[in-house]
Scaffold this active site. Sequence first.
Site, PDB file in Angstrom:
ATOM      1  N   LYS A 120      75.776  20.317 -16.522  1.00  0.00           N
ATOM      2  CA  LYS A 120      75.713  19.046 -17.251  1.00  0.00           C
ATOM      3  C   LYS A 120      76.692  18.033 -16.650  1.00  0.00           C
ATOM      4  CE  LYS A 120      77.721  18.407 -21.103  1.00  0.00           C
ATOM      5  NZ  LYS A 120      78.250  18.553 -22.456  1.00  0.00           N
ATOM      6  N   ASP A 138      72.960  16.863 -22.955  1.00  0.00           N
ATOM      7  CA  ASP A 138      74.040  17.252 -23.867  1.00  0.00           C
ATOM      8  C   ASP A 138      73.429  17.485 -25.251  1.00  0.00           C
ATOM      9  OD1 ASP A 138      73.493  14.789 -24.934  1.00  0.00           O
ATOM     10  OD2 ASP A 138      75.578  14.160 -25.066  1.00  0.00           O
TER      11      ASP A 138
END
Length: 213
Positions: A120, A138
């Site tokens: 991420k 996220d």
Amino acid sequence: MNRSKRAEIFRRWQEIDPAPGTELTYQSEFELLIAVILSAQATDVSVNKATRKLYPVANTPEKMRALGIDGLIPYIRTIGLFNSKAKNIIATCQLLIDKHHSRVPEDRAALEALPGVGRKTANVILNTAFGHPTIAVDTHIFRVGNRTGIAPGKTPLEVEKRLLRLVPAQYHQHAHHWLILHGRYTCTARKPRCSECIIADLCDYRHKTAADA
Ligand code: SF4
């Protein structure tokens, strides 16, 4: 959700916000990297508050490494998981100095090899610092992708892959920020603001909320 609905959602987001950006404050790729590491399970507001004092003192890998873990902690102790984040940040600075000429690498594998940097974070850096059309998933994007039907998936990676496959390519560059801002301010976790939502007519969510009385 069908292709034309999905395209219309992104067209609307682009219309109201043609150049969305991160809410983290930074002035260099290095500052962005450190801010993103600090932002795991923390709000951007809390990170900005800490980095406002930290960056005037340490805004390069060398200066940050010179602070050391004990010197860094007082700046970031208001942020969750500050002990492990301090450890990771100092180790990351050492690697940047040793292997990347003190620069943030523009490469997924090299980024993911840095302590505290997972897929991420690497996606955020590649997208926001270097302009790659990556989409970091996220908690907000995971929720919005599933709730709306834009890109349902059981894991963040599944949602990321679906987004890249299903969202028209011309929107990839900004998709991450449009989705995150939508999740943060409109399609919120506990009570989404469906009555104020500009994509309500296109969203598949079955439990849309009504306006507050
Ligand atoms: S209509 Fe409601 S559930 Fe759907 S995207 Fe908008 S805020 Fe989220």
